[in-house]
Write a protein that holds these residues in place. Structure first.
Motif, PDB file in Angstrom:
ATOM      1  N   ASP A  99      -6.624  -2.770  10.323  1.00 61.57           N
ATOM      2  CA  ASP A  99      -6.451  -2.581   8.881  1.00 61.57           C
ATOM      3  C   ASP A  99      -5.611  -1.341   8.583  1.00 61.57           C
ATOM      4  O   ASP A  99      -5.825  -0.273   9.169  1.00 61.57           O
TER       5      ASP A  99
ATOM      6  N   CYS B 183      -5.217   0.248   5.355  1.00 56.99           N
ATOM      7  CA  CYS B 183      -5.526   0.551   3.960  1.00 56.99           C
ATOM      8  C   CYS B 183      -4.681   1.773   3.583  1.00 56.99           C
ATOM      9  O   CYS B 183      -4.229   2.502   4.464  1.00 56.99           O
TER      10      CYS B 183
ATOM     11  N   HIS C 177      -3.768  -7.416   2.768  1.00 55.65           N
ATOM     12  CA  HIS C 177      -4.994  -6.640   2.535  1.00 55.65           C
ATOM     13  C   HIS C 177      -5.003  -6.075   1.107  1.00 55.65           C
ATOM     14  O   HIS C 177      -5.619  -5.054   0.859  1.00 55.65           O
TER      15      HIS C 177
ATOM     16  N   HIS D 217      -5.591  -1.865  -2.856  1.00 55.36           N
ATOM     17  CA  HIS D 217      -6.856  -1.645  -2.166  1.00 55.36           C
ATOM     18  C   HIS D 217      -7.789  -0.769  -2.999  1.00 55.36           C
ATOM     19  O   HIS D 217      -8.206   0.318  -2.570  1.00 55.36           O
TER      20      HIS D 217
ATOM     21  N   PRO E 195     -10.452  -6.095   0.824  1.00 57.57           N
ATOM     22  CA  PRO E 195     -10.860  -4.701   1.017  1.00 57.57           C
ATOM     23  C   PRO E 195     -12.388  -4.614   1.040  1.00 57.57           C
ATOM     24  O   PRO E 195     -13.059  -5.265   0.224  1.00 57.57           O
TER      25      PRO E 195
ATOM     26  N   HIS F  85      -9.436   0.334  12.245  1.00 56.39           N
ATOM     27  CA  HIS F  85      -8.482   0.860  11.278  1.00 56.39           C
ATOM     28  C   HIS F  85      -7.355   1.583  12.016  1.00 56.39           C
ATOM     29  O   HIS F  85      -7.621   2.481  12.809  1.00 56.39           O
TER      30      HIS F  85
HETATM   31 ZN   LIG Z   1      -9.246  -1.704   3.939  1.00 61.87          ZN
END
Ligand SMILES: [Zn+2]
Length: 314
Positions: A136, A138, A200, A204, A243, A284
């Motif tokens: 991920d 983010c 994603h 977010h 998310p 992540h």
């Molecule tokens: Zn995320």
């Protein structure tokens, strides 16, 4: 006309204040998605054949520099592709897709019940000889997990194949990390990484249950990230990662309308979940959850994980 003006003005104001909250005044204007010449972007659901007579679902239409394009999904393999409108033969009726593998998967991954957390594809739906790595990205102010990504590239040299990974990317990460994005694209181009792009969302949002918070424009969260990927010359996949892995029935059904499949995880390493055969691993790559990276690094370095392309999980 007046209504339109007011709406777009209030949207600008909203973006401005959101930008202030998130990034401070200097970066505000960088948080609007550059469209890269992409216009008239809209969701569609049409059936077509390509020149080799493969049955395709067309899920987006748009124009780029005056040429009309579709984002297409192979109805059997679910591989997505960008095709010129002039290269597909449209069918009059999209019901021909109803018997396809794609349709079956859209149905399966939009069925009730709708738990708040981790709805969707969370591990392989069949026996597979390996695991799936989802990473991920983010929004983050930190540089990405460079050593981790370099380890994946080193694996490709050892295994003599591009390493299949799924990157769940946000629009804001792409905008604020163009050098790292370019590095990833270069690894893909050099056949070191085989990247499946998982959407994603664009911003977010986190507060009040992520995308479930009031006032979120879900359509824009989905399409603005797709447009950014397309502007980079990349192809969005059929996968979407919520998310916080949080969703509800309304959003799942909307996602299905957009032709996308929610992907969760049964092995979020930083949460203590363990990897088993067929797992969809979640770490992540944006340096915001070092524990997950710390846990997976020795496994990657010792060649303990046989990574598979995410489409094989379906
Ligand atoms: Zn995320």
């Amino acid at each position: 006309m007046l209504g339109l003006k007011i709406e777009s003005r209030s949207r600008l104001v909203a973006i401005f204040f959101m930008g202030l909250l998130c990034y401070g005044i200097n970066a505000v204007f960088a948080d609007v998605a550059p469209t890269g010449g992409i216009q008239h972007y809209s969701p569609v659901y049409l059936a077509a054949y390509d020149r080799e007579h493969h049955l395709l679902a067309l899920i987006r239409s748009y124009e780029n520099q005056g040429t009309a394009y579709y984002l297409t999904v192979d109805s059997n393999t679910l591989v997505t592709q960008v095709m010129r409108a002039s290269d597909v033969n449209l069918l009059l009726d999209n019901k021909v897709l109803n018997n396809s593998n794609y349709f079956k998967m859209l149905e399966r991954y939009s069925e009730a019940p709708y738990p708040l957390v981790n709805y969707g594809l969370t591990r392989a739906g069949k026996d597979v000889p390996g695991v799936f790595l989802t990473i991920d990205l983010c929004p983050s102010h930190k540089l990405f997990e460079q050593r981790f990504f370099e380890t994946l590239v080193a694996m490709s040299e050892k295994e003599d194949r591009p390493i299949p990974i799924a990157i769940s990317v946000t629009g804001l990460w792409m905008i604020h990390h163009s050098a790292e994005m370019n590095w990833l694209l270069a690894q893909e181009k050099n056949n070191k990484l085989q990247i499946i792009w998982v959407n994603h969302s664009f911003h977010h949002p986190v507060k009040d249950h992520f995308l479930l918070a009031p006032g979120i424009n879900f359509d824009e969260e989905v399409f603005d990230t797709e447009k950014l990927l397309l502007a980079e010359g990349e192809v969005p996949s059929v996968f979407f990662r919520f998310p916080g892995l949080e969703s509800n029935q309304e959003l799942i059904l909307k996602l299905r309308e957009f032709g996308l499949i929610a992907v969760g995880s049964d092995a979020w390493l930083a949460k203590g979940q363990k990897i088993t055969q067929g797992s969809i691993i979640l770490v992540h790559g944006n340096s915001n959850e070092p524990l997950g990276i710390k846990l997976i690094m020795p496994m990657l370095q010792a060649d303990q994980l046989h990574l598979l392309p995410l489409l094989q999980a379906l």
